[in-house]
Design a protein around this motif. Structure first.
Motif, mmCIF file in Angstrom:
data_model
loop_
_atom_site.group_PDB
_atom_site.id
_atom_site.type_symbol
_atom_site.label_atom_id
_atom_site.label_comp_id
_atom_site.label_asym_id
_atom_site.label_seq_id
_atom_site.Cartn_x
_atom_site.Cartn_y
_atom_site.Cartn_z
ATOM 1 N N PHE A 1 0.841 -1.189 0.000
ATOM 2 C CA PHE A 1 0.000 0.000 0.000
ATOM 3 C C PHE A 1 0.884 1.250 0.000
ATOM 4 C CE2 PHE A 1 -2.963 -3.120 1.675
ATOM 5 C CZ PHE A 1 -4.132 -2.788 1.006
ATOM 6 N N LEU A 2 0.491 2.216 -0.805
ATOM 7 C CA LEU A 2 1.197 3.490 -0.889
ATOM 8 C C LEU A 2 0.193 4.618 -0.677
ATOM 9 C CD1 LEU A 2 3.216 2.789 -4.176
ATOM 10 C CD2 LEU A 2 4.112 2.652 -1.841
ATOM 11 N N MET A 3 0.661 5.706 -0.099
ATOM 12 C CA MET A 3 -0.129 6.928 -0.039
ATOM 13 C C MET A 3 0.748 8.009 -0.657
ATOM 14 S SD MET A 3 -1.868 8.892 3.230
ATOM 15 C CE MET A 3 -2.622 7.410 3.874
ATOM 16 N N GLU A 4 0.517 8.294 -1.923
ATOM 17 C CA GLU A 4 1.415 9.138 -2.702
ATOM 18 C C GLU A 4 0.623 10.138 -3.537
ATOM 19 O OE1 GLU A 4 4.697 8.785 -2.555
ATOM 20 O OE2 GLU A 4 4.937 6.815 -1.618
ATOM 21 N N ALA A 5 1.328 11.204 -3.950
ATOM 22 C CA ALA A 5 0.723 12.141 -4.891
ATOM 23 C C ALA A 5 0.737 11.550 -6.300
ATOM 24 C CB ALA A 5 1.477 13.472 -4.858
ATOM 25 N N GLU A 6 1.856 10.887 -6.658
ATOM 26 C CA GLU A 6 1.965 10.268 -7.980
ATOM 27 C C GLU A 6 1.248 8.921 -7.972
ATOM 28 O OE1 GLU A 6 4.616 11.029 -6.113
ATOM 29 O OE2 GLU A 6 5.190 12.952 -6.985
ATOM 30 N N THR A 7 0.746 8.540 -9.137
ATOM 31 C CA THR A 7 0.067 7.249 -9.251
ATOM 32 C C THR A 7 0.763 6.332 -10.258
ATOM 33 O OG1 THR A 7 -1.471 8.163 -10.894
ATOM 34 C CG2 THR A 7 -2.178 8.182 -8.590
ATOM 35 N N GLU A 8 1.925 6.733 -10.738
ATOM 36 C CA GLU A 8 2.729 5.886 -11.605
ATOM 37 C C GLU A 8 4.114 5.760 -10.993
ATOM 38 O OE1 GLU A 8 2.797 7.221 -15.629
ATOM 39 O OE2 GLU A 8 0.622 7.176 -15.869
ATOM 40 N N HIS A 9 4.593 4.521 -10.877
ATOM 41 C CA HIS A 9 5.878 4.264 -10.241
ATOM 42 C C HIS A 9 6.650 3.278 -11.109
ATOM 43 C CE1 HIS A 9 4.084 6.182 -6.721
ATOM 44 N NE2 HIS A 9 3.049 5.370 -6.863
ATOM 45 N N ALA A 10 7.893 3.604 -11.420
ATOM 46 C CA ALA A 10 8.711 2.780 -12.300
ATOM 47 C C ALA A 10 8.831 1.359 -11.756
ATOM 48 C CB ALA A 10 10.102 3.397 -12.439
ATOM 49 N N GLY A 11 8.589 0.386 -12.637
ATOM 50 C CA GLY A 11 8.739 -1.008 -12.265
ATOM 51 C C GLY A 11 7.575 -1.595 -11.489
ATOM 52 N N LEU A 12 6.504 -0.812 -11.304
ATOM 53 C CA LEU A 12 5.368 -1.295 -10.528
ATOM 54 C C LEU A 12 4.065 -1.131 -11.299
ATOM 55 C CD1 LEU A 12 6.152 0.299 -7.026
ATOM 56 C CD2 LEU A 12 6.774 -1.983 -7.839
ATOM 57 N N GLU A 13 3.129 -2.024 -11.021
ATOM 58 C CA GLU A 13 1.752 -1.845 -11.464
ATOM 59 C C GLU A 13 0.949 -1.348 -10.274
ATOM 60 O OE1 GLU A 13 -0.024 -5.010 -13.732
ATOM 61 O OE2 GLU A 13 1.948 -5.765 -14.329
ATOM 62 N N VAL A 14 0.010 -0.440 -10.527
ATOM 63 C CA VAL A 14 -0.668 0.245 -9.439
ATOM 64 C C VAL A 14 -2.179 0.235 -9.646
ATOM 65 C CG1 VAL A 14 -0.962 2.465 -8.270
ATOM 66 C CG2 VAL A 14 1.306 1.759 -9.015
ATOM 67 N N ALA A 15 -2.898 -0.048 -8.561
ATOM 68 C CA ALA A 15 -4.352 0.126 -8.533
ATOM 69 C C ALA A 15 -4.644 1.277 -7.578
ATOM 70 C CB ALA A 15 -5.038 -1.147 -8.048
ATOM 71 N N VAL A 16 -5.228 2.364 -8.087
ATOM 72 C CA VAL A 16 -5.586 3.501 -7.244
ATOM 73 C C VAL A 16 -6.901 3.180 -6.541
ATOM 74 C CG1 VAL A 16 -6.129 5.958 -7.186
ATOM 75 C CG2 VAL A 16 -4.368 5.114 -8.755
ATOM 76 N N LEU A 17 -6.893 3.188 -5.210
ATOM 77 C CA LEU A 17 -8.060 2.776 -4.437
ATOM 78 C C LEU A 17 -8.972 3.933 -4.075
ATOM 79 C CD1 LEU A 17 -6.333 0.257 -2.000
ATOM 80 C CD2 LEU A 17 -7.312 -0.180 -4.255
ATOM 81 N N ALA A 18 -8.381 5.062 -3.671
ATOM 82 C CA ALA A 18 -9.202 6.198 -3.239
ATOM 83 C C ALA A 18 -8.326 7.424 -3.063
ATOM 84 C CB ALA A 18 -9.903 5.887 -1.919
ATOM 85 N N ARG A 19 -8.949 8.584 -3.179
ATOM 86 C CA ARG A 19 -8.271 9.806 -2.796
ATOM 87 C C ARG A 19 -8.213 9.878 -1.274
ATOM 88 N NH1 ARG A 19 -10.227 16.066 -3.859
ATOM 89 N NH2 ARG A 19 -8.590 17.039 -2.611
ATOM 90 N N GLU A 20 -7.115 10.395 -0.738
ATOM 91 C CA GLU A 20 -6.928 10.446 0.716
ATOM 92 C C GLU A 20 -6.891 11.898 1.176
ATOM 93 O OE1 GLU A 20 -7.362 8.520 3.831
ATOM 94 O OE2 GLU A 20 -6.610 7.197 2.243
ATOM 95 N N PRO A 21 -8.026 12.449 1.674
ATOM 96 C CA PRO A 21 -8.053 13.841 2.122
ATOM 97 C C PRO A 21 -7.135 14.053 3.328
ATOM 98 C CG PRO A 21 -10.275 12.952 1.870
ATOM 99 C CD PRO A 21 -9.338 11.802 1.799
ATOM 100 N N LEU A 22 -6.593 15.261 3.430
ATOM 101 C CA LEU A 22 -5.716 15.637 4.538
ATOM 102 C C LEU A 22 -6.362 16.743 5.358
ATOM 103 C CD1 LEU A 22 -2.369 15.776 2.520
ATOM 104 C CD2 LEU A 22 -3.125 13.921 4.018
ATOM 105 N N ALA A 23 -6.007 16.821 6.623
ATOM 106 C CA ALA A 23 -6.551 17.861 7.501
ATOM 107 C C ALA A 23 -5.429 18.474 8.320
ATOM 108 C CB ALA A 23 -7.612 17.276 8.434
ATOM 109 N N LEU A 24 -5.385 19.817 8.352
ATOM 110 C CA LEU A 24 -4.451 20.532 9.212
ATOM 111 C C LEU A 24 -5.156 20.762 10.538
ATOM 112 C CD1 LEU A 24 -1.642 21.879 9.346
ATOM 113 C CD2 LEU A 24 -2.733 24.009 8.633
ATOM 114 N N VAL A 25 -4.619 20.198 11.618
ATOM 115 C CA VAL A 25 -5.335 20.199 12.893
ATOM 116 C C VAL A 25 -4.509 20.841 13.996
ATOM 117 C CG1 VAL A 25 -6.684 18.154 12.300
ATOM 118 C CG2 VAL A 25 -4.484 17.891 13.475
ATOM 119 N N ALA A 26 -5.223 21.310 15.024
ATOM 120 C CA ALA A 26 -4.596 21.930 16.187
ATOM 121 C C ALA A 26 -5.535 21.774 17.371
ATOM 122 C CB ALA A 26 -4.311 23.408 15.918
ATOM 123 N N ALA A 27 -5.062 22.143 18.556
ATOM 124 C CA ALA A 27 -5.914 22.163 19.738
ATOM 125 C C ALA A 27 -6.940 23.283 19.598
ATOM 126 C CB ALA A 27 -5.060 22.376 20.986
#
Length: 301
Positions: A144-170
């Motif tokens: 499993f990878l969590m990356e911005a790119e979806t193509e990687h040399a020497g690998l086949e890839v299945a994109v499963l889902a977009r992964e949202p990010l959150a900037l958090v604080a107290a």
């Protein structure tokens, strides 16, 4: 060429260590050495250069390796087809990461535990470059990878889902309830997981772009997402983390989400070595991962 000799050769070529190969194959080291010498004798050429305590593939070894892998994979597929077992079985070594194992993969692991108990999943926690390298070398079957790119040399890839990010604080952080510019963020204490994590590295690059040339932001680093979240909730600083990992804390009000949208996106992906013929239990894993992880993450936003 005997199959068992090719299996031993492939393992030694993957880990580049007779000692480690012997341990993983549960052989005596002398047996591994004698099998490699038997294979070299049958082919009339050396497959490894012995460099003191280290070894490396010769040109002949490099040429043999992809054929050895194909023969091994075809043999496993043929055995499964002849036996005709309805119940998938076999070991699957999976590269993963803390955020996915804890927050995305539990339904998938539960499915295999209850529905396919003869499939043994061996989870190895690595990130980024380490996971990709292990896949290329054949140490991992899938990863499993969590990356911005979806193509990687020497690998086949299945994109499963977009992964949202959150900037958090107290809740009491000075930036809570504001819409901070990126340039304002380096002025706050910054919390992060270890370097090599894609979202941390992209966040760092974005913040550094706001600073004078030669300057860089400083992070207080924590070994785990859990520790990073607790530090943020304790008011030690702000952190950028996958949204799924902080959803419970946001709901309980232990953390607040800052009104800042990252200028980059990440995707959760499942990868394997290009050209690798996945056995049936690995294909089942990929298929179920596509379905369950996508359902768990919801529609792309």
């Amino acid at each position: 060429m005997e199959l068992r000799l090719l299996v031993t050769f492939e393992k030694v070529a993957t880990v580049l260590s007779f000692t480690r190969a012997a341990a993983e194959l549960t052989y005596a080291q002398s047996s591994v050495t004698s099998q490699i010498r038997a294979l070299e004798s049958s082919l009339g050429t050396e497959l490894f250069d012995r460099l003191g305590s280290r070894i490396r593939l010769t040109e002949a070894g490099e040429r043999l390796l992809p054929y050895a892998r194909q023969i091994i994979e075809l043999t496993e597929e043929a055995r499964a087809a002849v036996v005709g077992a309805e119940e998938p079985s076999g070991t699957l070594t999976v590269g993963t990461m803390e955020s996915l194992t804890s927050y995305r993969l539990l339904p998938l692991l539960e499915f295999f535990h209850h529905r396919h108990p003869r499939v043994r999943l061996s989870l190895r926690t690595t990130i980024g470059d380490e996971t990709r390298q292990a896949l290329r070398q054949g140490t991992y079957d899938v990863g499993f990878l969590m990356e911005a790119e979806t193509e990687h040399a020497g690998l086949e890839v299945a994109v499963l889902a977009r992964e949202p990010l959150a900037l958090v604080a107290a809740p009491g952080d000075p930036l809570a309830g504001t819409a901070p510019d990126t340039a304002a963020l380096p002025g706050r204490p910054l919390l992060a997981t270890e370097p090599g994590c894609a979202y941390r590295d992209l966040f760092e690059r974005e913040l550094n772009s706001c600073l004078p040339e030669g300057s860089s932001v400083d992070f207080t680093e924590f070994g785990t997402i859990e520790a990073t979240k607790r530090a943020a909730a304790a008011g030690l600083g702000i952190a950028l983390l996958p949204e799924v990992t902080v959803a419970a804390e946001l709901e309980r009000g232990e953390l607040v989400r800052l009104d800042w949208e990252p200028p980059f996106t990440l995707s959760t992906q499942l990868a394997w070595r290009a050209g690798k013929r996945l056995p049936s239990h690995a294909r089942l894993f990929v298929e179920r991962a596509r379905r369950l992880v996508s359902e768990e993450s919801g529609p792309p936003r």
